[in-house]
Design a protein around this motif. Structure first.
Motif, mmCIF file in Angstrom:
data_model
loop_
_atom_site.group_PDB
_atom_site.id
_atom_site.type_symbol
_atom_site.label_atom_id
_atom_site.label_comp_id
_atom_site.label_asym_id
_atom_site.label_seq_id
_atom_site.Cartn_x
_atom_site.Cartn_y
_atom_site.Cartn_z
ATOM 1 N N ARG A 120 -0.247 -9.036 -9.755
ATOM 2 C CA ARG A 120 -1.423 -9.568 -10.436
ATOM 3 C C ARG A 120 -2.600 -8.601 -10.445
ATOM 4 N NH1 ARG A 120 -1.681 -15.110 -9.756
ATOM 5 N NH2 ARG A 120 -3.735 -15.034 -10.758
ATOM 6 N N PHE A 121 -2.542 -7.560 -9.595
ATOM 7 C CA PHE A 121 -3.648 -6.614 -9.550
ATOM 8 C C PHE A 121 -3.151 -5.291 -8.984
ATOM 9 C CE2 PHE A 121 -7.491 -4.727 -7.574
ATOM 10 C CZ PHE A 121 -8.315 -4.697 -8.689
ATOM 11 N N ILE A 122 -3.710 -4.194 -9.524
ATOM 12 C CA ILE A 122 -3.382 -2.853 -9.043
ATOM 13 C C ILE A 122 -4.688 -2.132 -8.752
ATOM 14 C CG2 ILE A 122 -2.245 -0.657 -9.544
ATOM 15 C CD1 ILE A 122 -0.480 -2.136 -11.561
ATOM 16 N N SER A 123 -4.749 -1.490 -7.608
ATOM 17 C CA SER A 123 -5.919 -0.688 -7.240
ATOM 18 C C SER A 123 -5.469 0.748 -7.037
ATOM 19 C CB SER A 123 -6.558 -1.231 -5.957
ATOM 20 O OG SER A 123 -7.613 -0.393 -5.527
ATOM 21 N N VAL A 124 -6.121 1.669 -7.740
ATOM 22 C CA VAL A 124 -5.769 3.085 -7.653
ATOM 23 C C VAL A 124 -6.953 3.840 -7.066
ATOM 24 C CG1 VAL A 124 -5.018 5.131 -8.906
ATOM 25 C CG2 VAL A 124 -4.281 2.859 -9.669
ATOM 26 N N GLY A 125 -6.769 4.411 -5.881
ATOM 27 C CA GLY A 125 -7.847 5.167 -5.261
ATOM 28 C C GLY A 125 -8.388 4.487 -4.020
ATOM 29 N N SER A 126 -9.436 5.078 -3.458
ATOM 30 C CA SER A 126 -9.990 4.578 -2.197
ATOM 31 C C SER A 126 -11.493 4.370 -2.261
ATOM 32 C CB SER A 126 -9.671 5.572 -1.068
ATOM 33 O OG SER A 126 -10.232 6.857 -1.357
ATOM 34 N N SER A 127 -12.050 4.295 -3.468
ATOM 35 C CA SER A 127 -13.497 4.168 -3.600
ATOM 36 C C SER A 127 -13.979 2.801 -3.131
ATOM 37 C CB SER A 127 -13.917 4.381 -5.061
ATOM 38 O OG SER A 127 -13.495 3.292 -5.861
ATOM 39 N N ASP A 128 -15.273 2.714 -2.885
ATOM 40 C CA ASP A 128 -15.865 1.434 -2.471
ATOM 41 C C ASP A 128 -15.750 0.397 -3.580
ATOM 42 O OD1 ASP A 128 -16.549 2.522 -0.028
ATOM 43 O OD2 ASP A 128 -18.613 3.010 -0.611
ATOM 44 N N THR A 152 -2.292 3.943 -3.802
ATOM 45 C CA THR A 152 -2.210 2.923 -4.841
ATOM 46 C C THR A 152 -1.760 1.627 -4.188
ATOM 47 O OG1 THR A 152 -1.713 4.469 -6.634
ATOM 48 C CG2 THR A 152 -1.027 2.201 -6.936
ATOM 49 N N THR A 153 -2.433 0.547 -4.539
ATOM 50 C CA THR A 153 -2.184 -0.742 -3.901
ATOM 51 C C THR A 153 -1.848 -1.792 -4.946
ATOM 52 O OG1 THR A 153 -3.810 -0.168 -2.202
ATOM 53 C CG2 THR A 153 -3.146 -2.464 -2.338
ATOM 54 N N PHE A 154 -0.846 -2.613 -4.643
ATOM 55 C CA PHE A 154 -0.431 -3.702 -5.527
ATOM 56 C C PHE A 154 -0.639 -5.033 -4.811
ATOM 57 C CE2 PHE A 154 1.732 -0.009 -6.975
ATOM 58 C CZ PHE A 154 1.938 -0.163 -8.334
ATOM 59 N N LEU A 155 -1.201 -5.989 -5.531
ATOM 60 C CA LEU A 155 -1.305 -7.345 -5.016
ATOM 61 C C LEU A 155 -0.294 -8.225 -5.734
ATOM 62 C CD1 LEU A 155 -5.087 -8.263 -4.528
ATOM 63 C CD2 LEU A 155 -3.322 -7.972 -2.794
ATOM 64 N N ILE A 156 0.544 -8.886 -4.954
ATOM 65 C CA ILE A 156 1.604 -9.742 -5.483
ATOM 66 C C ILE A 156 1.284 -11.171 -5.085
ATOM 67 C CG2 ILE A 156 4.073 -10.221 -5.423
ATOM 68 C CD1 ILE A 156 4.464 -7.269 -4.635
ATOM 69 N N ASP A 157 1.273 -12.080 -6.061
ATOM 70 C CA ASP A 157 0.873 -13.449 -5.764
ATOM 71 C C ASP A 157 1.993 -14.226 -5.089
ATOM 72 O OD1 ASP A 157 2.656 -14.236 -7.749
ATOM 73 O OD2 ASP A 157 1.111 -14.788 -9.197
ATOM 74 N N ARG A 158 1.721 -15.459 -4.792
ATOM 75 C CA ARG A 158 2.673 -16.297 -4.039
ATOM 76 C C ARG A 158 3.952 -16.550 -4.822
ATOM 77 N NH1 ARG A 158 -0.180 -18.545 0.342
ATOM 78 N NH2 ARG A 158 -2.456 -18.598 0.116
ATOM 79 N N ASP A 206 0.849 -1.197 0.000
ATOM 80 C CA ASP A 206 0.000 0.000 0.000
ATOM 81 C C ASP A 206 0.878 1.239 0.000
ATOM 82 O OD1 ASP A 206 -2.148 1.810 0.369
ATOM 83 O OD2 ASP A 206 -1.757 1.809 2.534
ATOM 84 N N PHE A 207 0.853 2.001 -1.098
ATOM 85 C CA PHE A 207 1.619 3.245 -1.191
ATOM 86 C C PHE A 207 0.748 4.390 -0.681
ATOM 87 C CE2 PHE A 207 3.926 0.473 -3.949
ATOM 88 C CZ PHE A 207 5.253 0.914 -3.907
ATOM 89 N N TRP A 208 1.239 5.061 0.364
ATOM 90 C CA TRP A 208 0.435 6.069 1.032
ATOM 91 C C TRP A 208 1.333 7.177 1.587
ATOM 92 C CZ3 TRP A 208 0.925 7.060 6.373
ATOM 93 C CH2 TRP A 208 1.797 6.188 7.041
ATOM 94 N N ALA A 209 0.702 8.236 2.083
ATOM 95 C CA ALA A 209 1.417 9.328 2.746
ATOM 96 C C ALA A 209 0.567 9.808 3.919
ATOM 97 C CB ALA A 209 1.670 10.480 1.776
ATOM 98 N N HIS A 210 1.238 10.290 4.957
ATOM 99 C CA HIS A 210 0.499 10.702 6.151
ATOM 100 C C HIS A 210 -0.363 11.933 5.909
ATOM 101 C CE1 HIS A 210 3.443 13.918 6.722
ATOM 102 N NE2 HIS A 210 4.432 13.026 6.676
ATOM 103 N N TRP A 211 -0.057 12.705 4.860
ATOM 104 C CA TRP A 211 -0.824 13.907 4.570
ATOM 105 C C TRP A 211 -1.977 13.650 3.601
ATOM 106 C CZ3 TRP A 211 -0.472 14.002 -0.583
ATOM 107 C CH2 TRP A 211 0.706 13.525 -1.175
ATOM 108 N N ILE A 249 0.524 -7.523 4.627
ATOM 109 C CA ILE A 249 0.318 -6.142 4.213
ATOM 110 C C ILE A 249 1.517 -5.308 4.637
ATOM 111 C CG2 ILE A 249 -1.132 -4.077 4.455
ATOM 112 C CD1 ILE A 249 -3.501 -5.889 4.984
ATOM 113 N N LEU A 250 2.034 -4.533 3.706
ATOM 114 C CA LEU A 250 3.140 -3.625 3.992
ATOM 115 C C LEU A 250 2.758 -2.219 3.532
ATOM 116 C CD1 LEU A 250 6.246 -5.725 2.837
ATOM 117 C CD2 LEU A 250 5.449 -5.349 5.178
ATOM 118 N N GLY A 251 2.800 -1.279 4.453
ATOM 119 C CA GLY A 251 2.572 0.113 4.097
ATOM 120 C C GLY A 251 3.859 0.733 3.580
ATOM 121 N N MET A 252 3.800 1.344 2.401
ATOM 122 C CA MET A 252 4.980 1.910 1.762
ATOM 123 C C MET A 252 4.858 3.434 1.763
ATOM 124 S SD MET A 252 6.405 -0.984 0.991
ATOM 125 C CE MET A 252 7.770 -0.376 0.011
ATOM 126 N N THR A 253 5.769 4.098 2.467
ATOM 127 C CA THR A 253 5.737 5.553 2.494
ATOM 128 C C THR A 253 7.163 6.089 2.452
ATOM 129 O OG1 THR A 253 4.750 7.480 3.594
ATOM 130 C CG2 THR A 253 5.753 5.812 5.020
#
Length: 451
Positions: A419-427, A408-414, A322-327, A352-356
């Motif tokens: 394998r998947f990228i999610s951009v944003g925070s929508s439902d 922006t979130t990346f899912l990495i398989d075993r 999970d790529f994020w920032a405190h602001w 889960i690893l938060g990347m900042t």
């Protein structure tokens, strides 16, 4: 080989990449002591020498700037380019008075092209190829390239297409140039609404874009691929072939995953929605059987509540980066979801690893790195983030993953593949992300390792 028609563009890029400190007025520009242009009427140099002199005019200027450690400004830059064009035009005028044959006609065409006298450049290159039917190598390829561009500009598309076919069938050639030439012809047919003729050039444009993109910087690469896929898929739409258009957008999405690039992924998803907003696989995970590269290794200077690790060590797990920032306000909206998913799936193999990164400030205050680490530790507690956080000084992670926005979130398989990228925070994004987490967790670890 260098496509001669792009030399001025390359010159501009060279100029913009230089930095000599304070700007200098154009009146300080030192004259070039080649002596050729001033006495052009009596110039007896060969056609090749005249072109070489004009072609290297700017480089000699810049070498002189470097030697004297002289700065320059945009006015100086424009002046140098204007001088180069004028010199090329003067030399072309000199050559045109001679009885030319063979490669001398080719150099005349190059001089016209450098001078931006494109009508005469076109005529000279036509003459060169007509009078030298066995011409080969770089001269023939450059002549064809100039004809393709200038003929396409004049809407002489059959001629441009013929010369492009010759260019593609001969050597040497540069993928970057082939992309440019296909673009001219594809756009020409598209703009005349001749989509049947445009389509094969759209295909070649797409292939050239994929090849040339490998050597481009991230955002330039992504823009090129998106533009080529957009034009190619639009041709299919104009021909009422929506399924084929959607297939191109899906391929673009797969390419984005293989880099990986969240920026390109976002562009591909946008294109898919434009083509068919009801497509059933808008938020689907990449098929495990598709060839994709391993995720780039992550880097961190500090770890919060996490033993220092890397993706190689986590092979066999499903990793959420999970790529994020405190602001970042939207980032905060994702934290409760990640907390819940961490608790629900950590025993099933989810990490889960938060990347900042360090930003040097928080809540309006300037912070040192130790102060910002203390702030992040407190932030982590306040927002109930039970998983580990990686903090980096440089933007290597963001660059390697093509981050253009957060969250922006990346899912990495075993197996270690994105394998998947999610951009944003929508439902909608959240629901798709959870679906993919479950899908990847259901893939047996031994099955993933065996692939």
């Amino acid at each position: 080989m260098r496509l001669i028609s792009t030399s001025i563009v390359l010159l501009i890029l060279c100029l913009l990449s230089c930095n000599y400190g304070a700007a200098q007025s154009s009146r300080d520009t030192a004259p070039l002591t080649n002596g050729g242009a001033a006495n052009a009427d009596n110039d007896s140099r060969s056609a090749a020498d005249l072109f070489a002199d004009a072609d290297t005019y700017a480089n000699k200027k810049f070498e002189n700037f470097n030697k004297l450690k002289m700065p320059y400004d945009r006015q100086t830059e424009d002046k140098i380019k204007k001088e180069q064009r004028e010199q090329a035009a003067t030399y072309a005028k000199t050559l045109a008075t001679r009885k030319l044959e063979g490669k001398d006609v080719y150099y005349l065409g190059l001089l016209y092209n450098l001078a931006r006298d494109f009508d005469n450049a076109l005529e000279a290159m036509r003459r060169f190829l007509k009078e030298n039917i066995n011409a080969s190598g770089e001269p023939a390829q450059n002549a064809r390239a100039i004809i393709v561009i200038q003929a396409a500009k004049k809407n002489l598309l059959p001629e441009a297409e013929t010369r492009l076919a010759e260019y593609a069938a001969n050597q040497p050639q540069v993928t970057e140039d082939l992309y440019s030439l296909e673009n001219w012809v594809a756009a020409g047919y598209f703009n005349t609404k001749d989509y049947e003729h445009a389509l094969p050039h759209g295909q070649q444009l797409w292939e050239a874009a994929k090849l040339s993109a490998k050597n481009l910087r991230l955002y330039t690469r992504d823009a090129r691929l998106n533009d080529a896929a957009g034009m190619f898929s639009e041709m299919y739409l104009k021909l009422n072939r929506k399924a084929d258009a959607l297939a191109i957008a899906r391929e673009l999405r797969s390419i984005a995953l293989s880099f990986p690039s969240s920026n390109l992924y976002k562009l591909a998803l946008r294109r898919m929605i434009q083509i068919d907003p009801n497509a059933g696989d808008l938020f689907s995970v990449n098929d495990a059987t598709l060839p994709v590269s391993n995720a780039p290794e992550i880097k961190a200077n500090e770890w919060l509540d996490q033993t220092p690790t890397n993706l190689a060590t986590l092979r066999g797990k499903v990793v959420l980066l999970d790529f994020w920032a405190h602001w970042c306000g939207p980032c905060r909206a994702t934290f409760p979801r990640f907390e819940k998913w961490h608790q629900s799936y950590k025993d099933k193999g989810l990490v889960i690893l938060g990347m900042t990164t360090y930003y040097g400030h928080a809540e309006g205050k300037q912070l040192t790195k130790p102060q910002e680490l203390d702030y992040l530790r407190d932030f982590k507690k306040r927002f109930s983030m039970p998983y580990g956080i990686a903090v980096s000084e440089a933007e290597d992670n963001e660059r390697n993953y093509g981050i253009s926005s957060i969250p922006t979130t990346f899912l990495i398989d075993r197996q270690g593949r994105v394998r998947f990228i999610s951009v944003g925070s929508s439902d909608v994004e959240s629901a798709a992300l959870l679906k993919m987490i479950k899908k990847l967790l259901d893939e047996p670890a031994q099955q993933a390792a065996a692939r």
